[in-house]
Scaffold this motif. Sequence first.
Motif, mmCIF file in Angstrom:
data_model
loop_
_atom_site.group_PDB
_atom_site.id
_atom_site.type_symbol
_atom_site.label_atom_id
_atom_site.label_comp_id
_atom_site.label_asym_id
_atom_site.label_seq_id
_atom_site.Cartn_x
_atom_site.Cartn_y
_atom_site.Cartn_z
ATOM 1 N N TYR A 33 0.842 -1.204 0.000
ATOM 2 C CA TYR A 33 0.000 0.000 0.000
ATOM 3 C C TYR A 33 0.877 1.253 0.000
ATOM 4 N N ARG A 34 1.918 1.223 0.820
ATOM 5 C CA ARG A 34 2.811 2.382 0.918
ATOM 6 C C ARG A 34 3.520 2.641 -0.404
ATOM 7 N N ASN A 35 4.003 1.574 -1.035
ATOM 8 C CA ASN A 35 4.708 1.744 -2.314
ATOM 9 C C ASN A 35 3.783 2.328 -3.380
ATOM 10 N N ASN A 36 2.552 1.825 -3.420
ATOM 11 C CA ASN A 36 1.586 2.360 -4.393
ATOM 12 C C ASN A 36 1.264 3.824 -4.105
ATOM 13 N N LEU A 37 1.125 4.149 -2.823
ATOM 14 C CA LEU A 37 0.827 5.522 -2.439
ATOM 15 C C LEU A 37 1.980 6.452 -2.800
ATOM 16 N N ALA A 38 3.221 5.976 -2.587
ATOM 17 C CA ALA A 38 4.395 6.792 -2.908
ATOM 18 C C ALA A 38 4.475 7.065 -4.403
ATOM 19 N N GLU A 39 4.117 6.066 -5.232
ATOM 20 C CA GLU A 39 4.136 6.247 -6.686
ATOM 21 C C GLU A 39 3.056 7.229 -7.139
ATOM 22 N N GLU A 40 1.905 7.191 -6.491
ATOM 23 C CA GLU A 40 0.791 8.058 -6.871
ATOM 24 C C GLU A 40 0.905 9.461 -6.271
ATOM 25 N N ARG A 41 1.816 9.626 -5.330
ATOM 26 C CA ARG A 41 1.900 10.850 -4.532
ATOM 27 C C ARG A 41 1.982 12.116 -5.385
ATOM 28 N N ALA A 42 2.817 12.080 -6.407
ATOM 29 C CA ALA A 42 3.016 13.273 -7.235
ATOM 30 C C ALA A 42 1.765 13.640 -8.035
ATOM 31 N N HIS A 43 0.865 12.661 -8.233
ATOM 32 C CA HIS A 43 -0.317 12.898 -9.060
ATOM 33 C C HIS A 43 -1.571 13.196 -8.236
ATOM 34 N N ILE A 44 -1.469 13.046 -6.903
ATOM 35 C CA ILE A 44 -2.605 13.370 -6.040
ATOM 36 C C ILE A 44 -2.693 14.886 -5.917
ATOM 37 N N GLU A 45 -3.895 15.416 -5.856
ATOM 38 C CA GLU A 45 -4.098 16.869 -5.900
ATOM 39 C C GLU A 45 -3.696 17.582 -4.621
ATOM 40 N N ASP B 190 -1.196 17.422 -0.733
ATOM 41 C CA ASP B 190 0.030 16.886 -0.159
ATOM 42 C C ASP B 190 -0.264 15.790 0.857
ATOM 43 N N ILE B 191 0.471 14.694 0.763
ATOM 44 C CA ILE B 191 0.473 13.665 1.801
ATOM 45 C C ILE B 191 1.923 13.411 2.173
ATOM 46 N N ASP B 192 2.179 13.074 3.427
ATOM 47 C CA ASP B 192 3.560 12.855 3.847
ATOM 48 C C ASP B 192 3.772 11.479 4.467
ATOM 49 N N GLY B 193 2.880 10.528 4.129
ATOM 50 C CA GLY B 193 3.032 9.163 4.629
ATOM 51 C C GLY B 193 1.688 8.477 4.683
ATOM 52 N N LEU B 194 1.631 7.396 5.465
ATOM 53 C CA LEU B 194 0.357 6.718 5.672
ATOM 54 C C LEU B 194 0.157 6.484 7.154
ATOM 55 N N VAL B 195 -1.098 6.312 7.563
ATOM 56 C CA VAL B 195 -1.440 6.057 8.950
ATOM 57 C C VAL B 195 -1.979 4.635 9.055
ATOM 58 N N ILE B 196 -1.468 3.904 10.028
ATOM 59 C CA ILE B 196 -1.870 2.513 10.261
ATOM 60 C C ILE B 196 -2.677 2.487 11.551
ATOM 61 N N LYS B 197 -3.953 2.073 11.462
ATOM 62 C CA LYS B 197 -4.828 2.084 12.637
ATOM 63 C C LYS B 197 -5.388 0.694 12.897
ATOM 64 N N LEU B 198 -5.373 0.298 14.139
ATOM 65 C CA LEU B 198 -6.021 -0.946 14.537
ATOM 66 C C LEU B 198 -7.500 -0.837 14.226
ATOM 67 N N ASN B 199 -8.049 -1.837 13.580
ATOM 68 C CA ASN B 199 -9.425 -1.741 13.088
ATOM 69 C C ASN B 199 -10.459 -1.938 14.188
ATOM 70 N N PHE C 246 6.905 9.278 4.773
ATOM 71 C CA PHE C 246 7.754 9.189 3.587
ATOM 72 C C PHE C 246 9.099 9.856 3.866
ATOM 73 N N PRO C 247 10.149 9.398 3.186
ATOM 74 C CA PRO C 247 11.433 10.105 3.317
ATOM 75 C C PRO C 247 11.308 11.517 2.740
ATOM 76 N N PRO C 248 12.088 12.460 3.247
ATOM 77 C CA PRO C 248 11.965 13.848 2.782
ATOM 78 C C PRO C 248 12.423 14.022 1.341
ATOM 79 N N LYS C 249 11.929 15.088 0.693
ATOM 80 C CA LYS C 249 12.352 15.437 -0.660
ATOM 81 C C LYS C 249 13.727 16.095 -0.597
#
Length: 682
Positions: free
Chosen positions: A286-298, A300-309, A332-335
């Motif tokens: 999920y993180r890898n896919n999000l990182a690839e899509e990051r530049a195309h999302i309208e 800013d996101i700086d990572g993902l949040v993992i929550k116990l369901n 995510f690692p910094p730019k």
Amino acid sequence: MDYKRNPPETFKDVDAMSGEEAQREVKALREGIEFHDYRYYVKNQPVIADALYDKLFRRLQELESAFPELQSETSPTRRVGAAAVSRLKKINHCAPMLSLDAGLEAADVARFIDFVRRNVGDEETAFVLEPKFDGFSVEIVYDRGVLKYGATRGDGQAGEDITHNLKTIAAVPLRLQRRNDAPDTLSVRGEVFMLRKGFQQLNRRRIEQGEAPFANPRNAAAGTMRQLDPKNVAGKPLDIVFYEILSTDGGMPATHSEMLKQLSEWGLKTYDRNQKVRSLEQIKSYRNNLAEERAHIEWDIDGLVIKLNDYAQRERLGVRHRSPRWAFAWKFPPKEEVTTLEDIVVQVGRTGILTPVALLAPVDVGGVTVSRATLHNESEVKRKDVRPGDQVRIARAGDVIPEVVERVDRPGKARGDPFAMPSQCPACHGRVHKEGAYHFCSNRLQCPAQLIGAIIHYASRPALNIDGLGEKTAAQLVHRELVKDISDLYRLTEADFLKLTGFAEKSARQLHQAIQARTRPGLDRFIYALGIRHVGQRIARILAETFAHFDRLARADRSELEAIAEIGPEIAQSVTSFFGQDDNRQVLARLEQAGVQVVGTTDAGRSRPLEGKTFVFSGKLDEYTRTEAEAKVAALGGRATSSVSGNTDYMVAGHDPGSKYEQARKQNIPIIDEDGFKKLVS
């Protein structure tokens, strides 16, 4: 008439309509426009053309103008109809708005998952993954499905009322969908953010108008939402995503994924690509896919949040002081970019910490022009071995704060010797001392670089509580050289305040009186107000109870301090260093000359009647903030926690208590109101 699926394009002449006809049409129009707002802004699935939507909106405006008695604060036409406010009022949250533990490495996530599974006893437990929005966190409260108020996160316990600005955001429903299914009281948490394209357009306009551009979309969103006039907010490229129910008097869903579905059904926008997973490998994917899509999302996101369901499992894990044990942010690692380091200067912060700062040849890092970056401390500069003239790699840590990551190249001969921290403060020439990896200016009460922060802290509510002495006023007092140390506050006249921007005769008189009313502070408050490093409210109370008089504390040596159970070597060193500094002693003497008499306590070693008792607070109190109430409990030996458990001794219920009240009632925990609490702690 169906204004949702098949709205009309022609309407009856307003002049020919009766009041009853207008009322029916206004009701139908509002419901139709709310539905189309939901389809457009929340679902991204419009069902009518923009031109037809505009026609419906204009028709509603026309009817409300012709029949003023039909106007309503919840009408879609009122999104920009509120008057400007004179100031942002403080407002207590229905439940604490916690921050998140975070890490950059997969190993950090693995440790989090292992911790959760060991403590809930379930190897197959599920997690929900969401993007970490780089925005501005808010609480919004609905009363019987109608927007009641919204507030900034603030300190997590209380924030600023920004209802007037939140109403201008089209994705914030003024009334919930399916209101009949909504609880009477619903508090939700969301993230306000600014779309990237709109951010660039906003900055372009600011530059053209001679204003300073915002550093990044998050700062732009935060600055915009704190405007006093909603007309300055309307039309800005703001959006919102909701991701948590903070409090409700209705039943909570059993899981986080069910909760997100419920929010969406109420018309509260959620991210549509959240995912439920059970393994670290699924989280990595999920993180890898999000990182690839990051530049195309309208936005800013700086990572993902993992929550116990599972919410029952969350309850078993509980929370730390500021963060839940059941959630973790994988950032995510910094730019990064490469540029020339032109010089290294030392900056003195408001808490006295000295930080080496790299001055850089300007470079664009992730859409932001960077010309300076932190080097953290002397050890970091030496470890990276950077000097003026070096080519260095720059990163925006957390996509916001620029820092020097490493030296890339040293073309030719570097200029100067390896960096070393100065022995005197660059701002006041006071003595610099080292604690661990960091260097500090010892001249806490007089150093110009620290003075603004010292004044704000001295006047803060937990300290001397000088109403009206905030950051802007403190900065003006220092910059105009009216205050050179905190003792000068007591020598100011009403005429001095009239020299400041924003002051009239009444406000000048009120602030002067507020300062003069604080010439006899209590010992614990005064100790805390001095801003001694490592001495917070709890330690200040312990010192006050132990020494009873200020002069006895000022004469104490390290061995006396370390003999106190909760005082370690680090705090003892900080206290003795503070009182050993000649500049600080001079300021304390001037405070006494200005008429400040610290009221000692005569009950050192007093009994602690709430020793071993645990309190939970829910709802709003009239005479205490949440922080003040919890401090009162701590001062009497008890402790306050954020969640109800078998160890809870008292539930203190204020106005509009949330789900914790019901939990306490079901567990037969004693419930007291604010009057009962006041009697208990009196």
